[in-house]
Each structure stands twice: as structure tokens, then as C-alpha cells.
Design a protein around this motif. Structure first.
Motif, PDB file in Angstrom:
ATOM      1  N   ILE A   1      -1.686   4.217   6.411  1.00  0.00           N
ATOM      2  CA  ILE A   1      -1.065   5.282   5.617  1.00  0.00           C
ATOM      3  C   ILE A   1      -1.529   6.636   6.133  1.00  0.00           C
ATOM      4  O   ILE A   1      -2.711   6.855   6.368  1.00  0.00           O
ATOM      5  CB  ILE A   1      -1.470   5.174   4.136  1.00  0.00           C
TER       6      ILE A   1
ATOM      7  N   ASN B   1      -6.427   1.663   7.835  1.00  0.00           N
ATOM      8  CA  ASN B   1      -5.344   2.028   6.949  1.00  0.00           C
ATOM      9  C   ASN B   1      -4.294   2.768   7.763  1.00  0.00           C
ATOM     10  O   ASN B   1      -4.577   3.757   8.440  1.00  0.00           O
ATOM     11  CB  ASN B   1      -5.906   2.937   5.838  1.00  0.00           C
TER      12      ASN B   1
ATOM     13  N   ALA C   1       0.853  -1.194   0.000  1.00  0.00           N
ATOM     14  CA  ALA C   1       0.000   0.000   0.000  1.00  0.00           C
ATOM     15  C   ALA C   1       0.877   1.227   0.000  1.00  0.00           C
ATOM     16  O   ALA C   1       2.056   1.177   0.383  1.00  0.00           O
ATOM     17  CB  ALA C   1      -0.914   0.006   1.230  1.00  0.00           C
TER      18      ALA C   1
ATOM     19  N   ASP D   1       3.900  -4.955   6.925  1.00  0.00           N
ATOM     20  CA  ASP D   1       2.501  -5.303   7.118  1.00  0.00           C
ATOM     21  C   ASP D   1       2.201  -5.548   8.592  1.00  0.00           C
ATOM     22  O   ASP D   1       1.167  -5.120   9.112  1.00  0.00           O
ATOM     23  CB  ASP D   1       2.196  -6.563   6.289  1.00  0.00           C
TER      24      ASP D   1
END
Lengths: 889, 96
Positions: free
Chosen positions: A657, A655, A625, A644
Motif C-alpha cells: 500500500i 506492505n 488491505a 494479493d
């Protein structure tokens, strides 16, 4: 005291038999001649006097015999006779003797080798005073994570010693470092020890002395104590080394002592052994080690503690809990949630899990030896029933049961002794093999030698084997001999049903042992297979890995080092044959990861991993990602990339990010050590197992190597023909900067089977080897028994054929015994395996003890072996001519 | 016991021991002389006597036996046992 004179006399008679006999002879002649003279003086004439003397004296020959017997020669005669007889009868059956000796030699050889291993490690003991009370101490967090205490913590423990005064006698802090001695190319480990370390260990130096009080104070002259290994390797065992000076990282230090070989404190390694070569006092150089003052520094050190008599780890842990709580309150940043301690005894540090594996091997060896003995016992039984007629004749001639049993026992004694001698030689060979291949498995492996203790063990084992193999057959044979005396004709068929039953019981025992070993080996093989198929998360196959350290002081500033790494990377990438190269990682230290915006209860840690931009592509790790570092990020870092595992921990189900996280700089060599960096997560990559297929997946935070320039660096290179490229790689690095030092040697990593750790490989091979040996022994044993049984039952089988039995029925009759033996043995074996296999539980990988695949495979293999071993002789039985069989005697 | 006692007088060779016992017992104890030697061998084995080759008064080689300290102790024990047995036997016979 004078009893010894008597014993000396007996020995003289024993070894100088003939000379003594002539002495006795001369003495008696003297006696006779004196007596004759005496009679002659009394008036008897010469010839008559001689005759009278002789008559008066008695029969000289008989008397000489009596003297011999009085000297204990009777036992000697009988023993000599037995041995001669045993030798003769064994010579008449060379195949049997050879097989028995070889089998026993193998069993004794492996036991002796194992004994030497155990001897080198366990029996020699640890060289520390009261080693049972010496332990390494670790801090334990509330979730059970473990770390070594920092120096300030250790100092606090010492000043607050009153709190645990009754449990702890003393403590020591040891900091380790890699150093260079004189101009040696290789790096060695130095241990900087706090005051009183050697007194704590309580070991006397082999040469010279340990630190005096004034040498451990600040401002003292530079002294060093060296290890035995260093003493032998660098100084060739020259005792003049005491007082010599050697340069430790450039600074001259006087060598004042050498520690004995077994002294190995502290062990800086985890599962391996990383021992210091040099010990130096910590106190005088504390001023030049600013990192020690940091509470956040938890690596490269060990803390040891000596318990008072009567204290145990529980009482120490309890005593220290109050101290830990106090520290947690005073220094929340570093000590919060680290409220207890755990102790690891020094002995476990040295042996660790290896003890389990060694126990397993020892058990396997013992089982194989037992198997060999049972096999030989069976062979003896068979042989003695063949010789039953000869024994019957002996019994008829007057041999007592005891005598016959003793004669047969001499045979097994001879075989056992021959096997023992051969076994010692084999054991020396096996020990040599272990010394070369099992370096990771056995501590002090260079000490593994077949010494006098091992030889005594081998001979003792041989004697026990003689008893096991010989006693039962000897007793049964002597009974048989007696019974045969009472029977007429009969020949070989007498008393057989019981004999046969005993033999098949022995075969069952063999099967049971074999099943146990097969199951153990099968489980290990399964584990091996599963380890080999673990995905590492990156393309490990054919990757060249190496690590370098830039020379000081030119590359001490981080910018200089960073530019050097860049130039090396450029050089590598332009080397022909190289498809990709990357810089990846310093020491991969676990660091705490916090989220400044969230109220952090999570207490996450991750491996701190500075990498270059080529990392993902070179290693073949997928991007899951977000994005990876670009060239801009290398100039000015705009975010972290996490793996991960960490992503899931940061944002379970969501998420990661964009989430901002804080990590602290982890390079001790940099002035900004411990400073926080807060950046958003910009990408998520796949998990990797960088420490091999058996290691766990760890959370990782990756950052540009320019952000945290590590003082040494690992590189990974992908090239077409990796082994041939090694030289070229070294050269291209040296071309960039000739003074660069390689840490270790560049190597090619592998995946799959080749990636499996050496220790596991060794263990699996060894156990599989033993299981195979056991299988072969059982097979041979079964074959022999069935073949012999067929021979024996010739008449019975002939009758069956004459009465119309089909070959199928005949085969069934013969094999039914074998199958029953198999079933019985297998059942017992599986049960036994269930208990004994627990020993290897720690070595299994994703395999349960009751792994069905293994069980089925083992039973299939065993059944196949049984059928094979018994079918051939069974078939031969069907071809027997019934008339011949009936008529045979 | 008799051999050991004889040797307390002085070291002797086998023949002399036999002669001494025969003379002292006035020929009552006339055992086959040959049985002397197995007995001497047993004493040697127990360390109660030692033996050495030496020149006899007639100039010939003979094996001389000497009693040891252990031998003297054993002799003492045997004589006490013998005496005790003697007393016991006498008592029984008198009572009879």
C-alpha cells in the motif's frame, strides 16, 4: 492377361455352379452319343454300342465329380460344410453366441469410432505443403515468457532476413479481428495476411484462387478468400460464390476463392480452435491500422515461418538471436530481455495436448477390445471342453486334427464377423455421440465419420479378434479330442488340470488389463475431484455473465461509452431480482508493471482490469488491505488496486500500500494507447481464477473503468434465480440502448463440479466408462470360470465332502484359484499401469501417478469383485450331495 | 500337353480331341476318355484354353475348345521340358 480369363472362368464356376454342372453333363452326353454313333457306323448294333461307349468312357458320375474338383470345388465344399456346422452348433448355444457377439461388437465398435477420430485428424494430414516445416514463431524473454511479435518486429525480421537466410524460407504475419459479414448477426474472424501468406502455406484453394500480386499491394481492390465452413454455412455450398461481393464490416469485398475444409491457418486460439472465416490482404489496409505501427502491440496476431529443408528450430533460434539482440538494443522499452525465439510446429498447434488425450482413449479402447477377446477366448475354451465327447466321436470317425481345428475356428470366425458388422453399426453410433459431445476435444470433429477406411479397419479387427479368440481354443480342443480317443470313459475330467490352468491364466490377463484401466480411471477421477474443489476466489455460483459492445460511431468517444456503461449498470441494478451488478474488465491483457521510484529489475506483468465500483461486492472478492474504489475514484482516479499475487511481488514480505506503480494504457482502440499511468496502490484484494479452476492465479491490477474506457465491456450480475433472469437482463440492457450488440450469449457461471471444463469431463467419463466395462467383463469372466470349475470338479469336491471337509474349507479350495489369479493379475496390472499411465500424466491435476488413495481403492474394488464373483459358485459347491457327485459320470 | 497340341490344329470339341489322340497314337495311348474332361477343366482354370458352345457339323450343340496365346506358350515350355527329359533318359539308358 489370359490368367484373368482363367480366374473369370473359376468365378463363373463358383457362382453358376448348377448351370455349369448341367453344361458339363450335356457335353458328356454329346461325347457318348457321338461315340455310340461312331461304333454303330462301324457295324456294332445300337444297344451294344451304347454299352461299349459307356465302358470306354468311364463312370460319368465319378468324372463329373473330378471335373468339379478340378474346378476347385473341394475347398468350397469343405468351407461351406464348416460354416454350416458352425452355424448349427452356435444356434444350439444362443446365450453363448449372443454374449460373445455383443462383447466383440462393443469392443470393435469403440475401436472403430476411435479409428474414425484418428482418421479425421491425423491420417488425413495437414493440407499445407511440407507441413512439417511450417511453424508459428514466438518471442521468448529471458525468464521464458512467450509473446507474439509485433508488426514492426516482424518487418525488421524480414528486412534483416539475410541473417537467417539459410534457415528460413519465408515468413508471414497475420492479424486477426472480429468482423461482421453483410448483415449477419454473428461475428466472425477475419485474418489480414501479409504478402505471400498462401504461397507460404502452399495449399491450393478448393475453389477459385488466392491473392494475386497486385491484390496484395497498397491501393488494391478489396478481395477476400473464404473458409470452407463459411462457404457451407453462409453460402450453402453454392459454387457461384466466386465473384460475388460480400460486405466485410460494411466494406464490399469480392470473393475470389474458397479454401478446403482442413485449411485452418492460423489458429488464433490458445487451447481451443479459433479459425478465420475470411482472409484478406494486410498490405492494402495497413494504412488504416495505426496500431500495427506500435511496437508494444503483441496481441491478436500470429507470425508463421517456413523452414528450409534441413533447418530445424534450433538453427532458426540461433540465427535469430543476433537480430533479437540488435532489436533489444535499439528498442529497449519493448524489446529488452526478449532475446530469443521459439517455434511451435503447426501440427502441434492443431492437435496440441489433445493428441495425448486421444492416445489415451485409443489405448483404453484397445485394452478393452483385448479384454473382450480374452473373455471370448475363455468362453470358447469352456465350450470346447464341454463338447469334448462330441469332438472325440468326430475324431474317431476320421476327422483330422486340422479339420477339427478348422471347424472350431469357423465358429469364432462367424462370431467375429457378426461382431464386426454389429461393431461397425455401433461405431457409427459412438462416432455420432463424439461429434456432438466432444467438440472441444477433437479438432475437425465434424469430420468424424465411419467411412470406408473405418469399415475396413473394423473388419480387419474382427478377423484379428477371430484369430485371437479362436486359435487357442481350436488347437487345444483338437488336441483334447485326439487324447480322448485314447482314453475310455473318463468323460469330462480328462486333461483338465492344464485346461483349468490356461483358463485361469486368461483370467489373470483380464485382471491385469482391468487393473490398468481402473488405475487410470481412478487417477482421472481424483483429478476431477480436486479440480472441482479448487477455490475460485470469488462467488462464481449463480453469477450471470455477459459482454456487450456499444454501437459505433455514437459511442466511440470514451466518455460516451463510459456513460453508457453507467446507465446499463443503473438499469441492471434496478431490475427486480437483481441483488448486485458490476462492470468488470475488457480483454484482461497482461501488461508490464514498473515502479518508477525503484530501480526496476523485477519485470512484473499483471492483467489489466478496468472495473466498476460494484466489482468487489458483486463478485464476492475479499478486500485484504487498504481500501476499495469509492465514487470519487470513479470520477478522478487516485490509485490502483492490486491483487494479493501482485502485492506480494511488489513488496515481498512488506506492505504494497502506498507504493507507486506505472502501467501503460492497454486499449488498442484508444488514441492514448501505450501512455503510462502512475498511481499509488490503494488496496489489495484476494486472488481469483477468472479462467476456471484449472487456470493459474495471475497478478492483476484493477483500475476504475472510467480511467480506461474499454471499447467493449463485460458485466456480471448476481440475481436470485439466475437462469430465469437471463431474459430480463437482456431486456434491461436493450432498454438502455437498443443498438447494443451482445458478444456471445449471456450465461450463468457455476462453481464446483459444474465448473470443470468440458474436455476434462469428457475424458474422465470415457475412461471411467471403459474401466467399468473392463471390470464387468472381468467379473463375468471370473464368475463363468469359477462356476464351470465347480461343475468340473464335482467328483473331487464330493469326495472331499465325504471325507469330512467343512464348507469353509471347500469354499477356500474353490476360491483359492480365483484369488491366485487375482493376485497374479493385479501384480502384473499394477506394474503395467505404472508404465502406461504416464500417457495421462498431462491430464492429472494435483495428483501424482502413484497416488496411494487410487491404488488402495482399485485393489479393494478388485478384491471385492473377486470375492463376489467366486463366492456364489463356491457356496453352491458346498451344497453338492457327495453321493451324487461321486456316482456322476 | 497332348490336348494343347491337338488344339493347335484347330478348335475342337472333347470327343474330337479324344479321337484325334487315339488315332495319332495308333491306339497306343488309350486312356479312359472320361479323364479328358477334368484335364480340360484344369486348362480352363489356368486360362490356357477357352470354351464356347457352337453348332457341330451334325447340327447338334457342342462345346468347342480353343487354345489361347498363354496356352501356346505353356505348350512350348512343356515340349522343351519333355524333349530335355527324353534326351536325359536316352543318355542314361545308353550309358547303362
Amino acid at each position: 492377361m489370359e490368367i484373368f480369363r482363367g480366374i473369370l472362368h473359376r468365378l463363373r464356376v463358383l457362382f453358376r455352379g448348377e448351370q455349369y454342372a448341367s453344361e458339363v453333363d450335356e457335353e458328356m452326353r454329346f461325347h457318348l452319343s457321338l461315340d455310340t454313333e461312331h461304333r454303330m457306323r462301324a457295324g456294332v448294333e445300337a444297344g451294344q454300342a451304347a454299352v461299349e461307349s459307356r465302358r470306354h468312357f468311364g463312370n460319368p458320375t465319378y468324372i463329373k465329380e473330378e471335373v468339379r474338383y478340378a474346378a476347385g470345388a473341394r475347398w468350397l465344399d469343405a468351407a461351406a460344410q464348416d460354416l454350416r456346422y458352425a452355424l448349427r452348433s452356435l444356434r444350439r448355444a444362443p446365450a453363448f453366441a449372443a454374449l460373445a457377439v455383443a462383447t466383440l461388437a462393443l469392443g470393435i465398435g469403440s475401436s472403430t469410432a476411435m479409428f474414425s477420430v484418428v482418421d479425421a485428424i491425423v491420417l488425413r494430414g495437414l493440407p499445407y505443403r511440407d507441413a512439417g516445416r511450417l511453424a508459428a514463431i514466438y518471442e521468448v524473454s529471458d525468464e521464458g515468457r512467450i509473446r507474439t511479435p509485433s508488426y514492426p518486429t516482424f518487418a525488421d525480421w524480414q528486412t534483416q532476413a539475410a541473417s537467417f537466410g539459410t534457415a528460413v524460407e519465408g515468413m508471414a504475419y497475420i492479424r486477426g479481428d472480429g468482423i461482421k459479414l453483410d448483415d449477419d448477426a454473428e461475428r466472425r474472424i477475419v485474418a489480414y495476411v501479409s504478402t505471400g501468406f498462401f504461397q507460404l502455406a502452399g495449399t491450393r484453394p478448393a475453389l477459385g484462387r488466392t491473392f494475386a500480386a497486385e491484390e496484395e499491394a497498397a491501393g488494391a481492390a478489396n478481395v477476400a478468400v473464404i473458409s470452407w465452413t463459411l462457404f457451407m454455412e453462409k453460402f450453402g455450398g453454392d459454387r457461384g460464390v466466386i465473384g460475388r461481393t460480400m460486405r466485410v464490416n460494411g466494406e464490399p469485398a469480392t470473393i475470389i476463392g474458397v479454401m478446403p475444409h482442413a485449411f485452418a491457418l492460423p489458429n488464433f486460439g490458445g487451447s481451443g480452435w479459433i479459425m478465420p472465416s475470411v482472409w484478406q490482404p494486410l498490405e492494402p489496409r495497413r494504412a488504416s491500422m495505426p496500431q500495427l505501427a506500435l511496437r508494444g502491440l503483441h496481441v491478436d496476431s500470429r507470425t508463421l515461418v517456413r523452414l528450409r529443408p534441413g533447418a530445424d528450430s534450433a538453427s532458426v533460434a540461433a540465427a535469430m538471436r543476433t537480430v533479437q539482440h540488435r532489436l533489444a538494443a535499439e528498442y529497449p522499452l519493448d524489446q529488452a530481455h526478449w532475446t530469443s525465439v521459439s517455434l511451435e510446429p503447426v501440427s502441434r498447434q492443431v492437435y496440441g495436448t489433445r493428441r495425448q488425450q486421444l492416445t489415451m482413449i485409443f489405448g483404453a479402447v484397445a485394452l478393452v477390445l483385448l479384454l473382450a477377446c480374452v473373455n471370448i477366448s475363455n468362453l470358447f475354451l469352456v465350450r470346447s471342453s464341454v463338447r469334448s465327447r462330441e469332438l472325440a466321436v468326430r475324431a474317431a470317425l476320421g476327422a483330422s486334427r486340422l479339420r477339427i481345428a478348422r471347424q472350431l475356428f469357423s465358429e469364432s470366425l462367424l462370431i467375429a464377423l457378426a461382431g464386426g458388422v454389429l461393431g461397425v453399426l455401433l461405431g457409427a453410433v459412438f462416432a455420432g455421440i463424439a461429434r456432438h459431445t466432444a467438440t472441444q476435444l477433437i479438432p475437425f470433429v465434424s469430420e468424424v465419420r465411419v467411412g470406408s477406411r473405418a469399415i475396413a479397419f473394423a473388419l480387419g479387427t474382427a478377423l484379428v479378434a477371430a484369430v485371437i479368440t479362436g486359435a487357442l481354443p481350436a488347437i487345444r480342443a483338437s488336441v483334447g479330442a485326439l487324447m480322448l480317443r485314447l482314453k475310455s470313459g473318463g468323460g469330462t475330467a480328462g486333461g483338465d488340470r492344464q485346461d483349468r490352468r490356461i483358463r485361469y491364466v486368461l483370467v489373470s490377463v483380464q485382471f491385469a488389463v482391468t487393473v490398468t484401466l481402473l488405475i487410470g480411471a481412478g487417477l482421472l477421477l481424483q483429478s476431477f475431484r480436486r479440480v472441482a474443489s479448487v477455490s475460485l476466489g470469488y462467488e462464481a455460483e449463480g453469477l450471470i455473465e455477459f459482454a456487450i459492445r456499444p454501437p459505433s460511431p455514437a459511442y466511440d468517444p470514451p466518455d460516451a461509452a463510459a456513460s453508457l456503461y453507467r446507465r446499463i449498470l443503473d438499469g441492471l441494478q434496478s431490475t427486480p431480482g437483481v441483488s448486485a451488478a458490476t462492470a468488470g474488465g475488457g480483454a484482461l491483457i497482461p501488461v508490464p508493471v514498473t515502479r518508477p521510484e525503484a530501480s526496476d529489475d523485477a519485470r512484473l506483468t499483471a492483467l489489466y482490469h478496468p472495473v466498476s465500483g460494484e466489482y468487489l461486492r458483486t463478485m464476492g472478492i475479499p478486500l485484504l488491505a487498504g481500501r476499495w474504489f469509492g465514487d470519487d475514484d470513479m470520477r478522478v482516479a487516485s490509485g490502483f488496486v492490486v491483487n494479493d499475487r501482485l502485492a506480494r511481488q511488489l513488496a515481498p514480505g512488506g506492505n504494497a500500500i502506498g507504493m507507486r506503480i506505472t502501467v501503460r494504457r492497454a486499449s488498442q482502440a484508444r488514441a492514448d494507447f501505450g501512455q503510462p499511468i502512475t498511481l499509488p496502490v490503494i488496496g489489495v484484494v484476494g486472488d481469483t481464477r477468472l479462467n476456471g479452476p484449472e487456470s493459474n492465479v495471475e497478478a492483476e491490477v484493477l483500475l476504475p473503468y472510467t480511467l480506461e474506457v474499454w471499447p467493449w465491456m463485460r458485466f456480471a450480475v448476481r440475481a436470485a434465480a439466475p437462469e430465469r433472469m437471463l431474459r430480463g437482463i437482456e431486456k434491461s440492457v436493450k432498454d438502455v440502448e437498443p443498438a447494443v450488440e451482445f458478444l456471445g450469449t449471456p450465461s450463468v457461471s457455476r462453481s464446483g463440479i459444474a465448473a470443470v471444463d468440458q474436455g476434462r469431463r469428457f475424458i474422465t467419463m470415457v475412461l471411467a466408462g471403459f474401466a467399468l466395462a473392463a471390470l464387468m467383463l472381468a467379473c463375468v469372466g471370473l464368475f463363468g470360470i469359477v462356476a464351470y470349475g465347480v461343475e468340473q470338479r464335482r467328483r473331487e469336491l464330493g469326495v472331499r465332502i465325504a471325507l469330512g471337509a467343512s464348507s469353509g474349507q471347500l469354499v477356500g479350495v474353490v476360491m483359492s484359484d480365483a484369488i491366485v489369479a487375482l493376485a497374479g493379475g493385479a501384480a502384473v496390472g499394477v506394474l503395467g499401469a505404472y508404465y502406461s499411465v504416464r500417457v495421462i500424466r498431462g491430464m492429472l491435476f494435483q495428483t501424482s501417478l502413484a497416488d496411494p488413495g487410487t491404488l488402495v481403492a482399485v485393489l479393494l474394488v478388485l478384491s471385492a469383485v473377486t470375492v463376489l464373483a467366486s463366492y456364489a459358485p463356491a457356496r453352491r459347491a458346498t451344497r453338492a450331495d457327495p453321493m451324487l457327485a461321486i456316482r456322476s459320470d | 500337353m497332348l490336348i494343347l497340341h491337338t488344339l493347335t490344329l484347330q478348335p475342337m470339341h472333347g470327343y474330337a480331341i479324344a479321337k484325334h489322340i487315339a488315332e495319332r497314337s495308333q491306339d497306343v495311348l488309350r486312356v479312359e476318355q472320361g479323364s479328358l474332361y477334368p484335364a480340360l477343366e484344369r486348362l480352363l482354370g489356368k486360362g490356357l484354353v477357352t470354351a464356347k458352345w457352337a453348332e457341330s457339323p451334325t447340327g447338334r450343340r457342342a462345346r468347342y475348345y480353343t487354345i489361347t496365346a498363354a496356352g501356346r506358350k505353356a505348350l512350348g515350355r512343356e515340349i522343351s521340358a519333355y524333349d530335355a527329359a527324353l534326351v536325359a533318359i536316352a543318355r542314361v539308358l545308353e550309358r547303362a
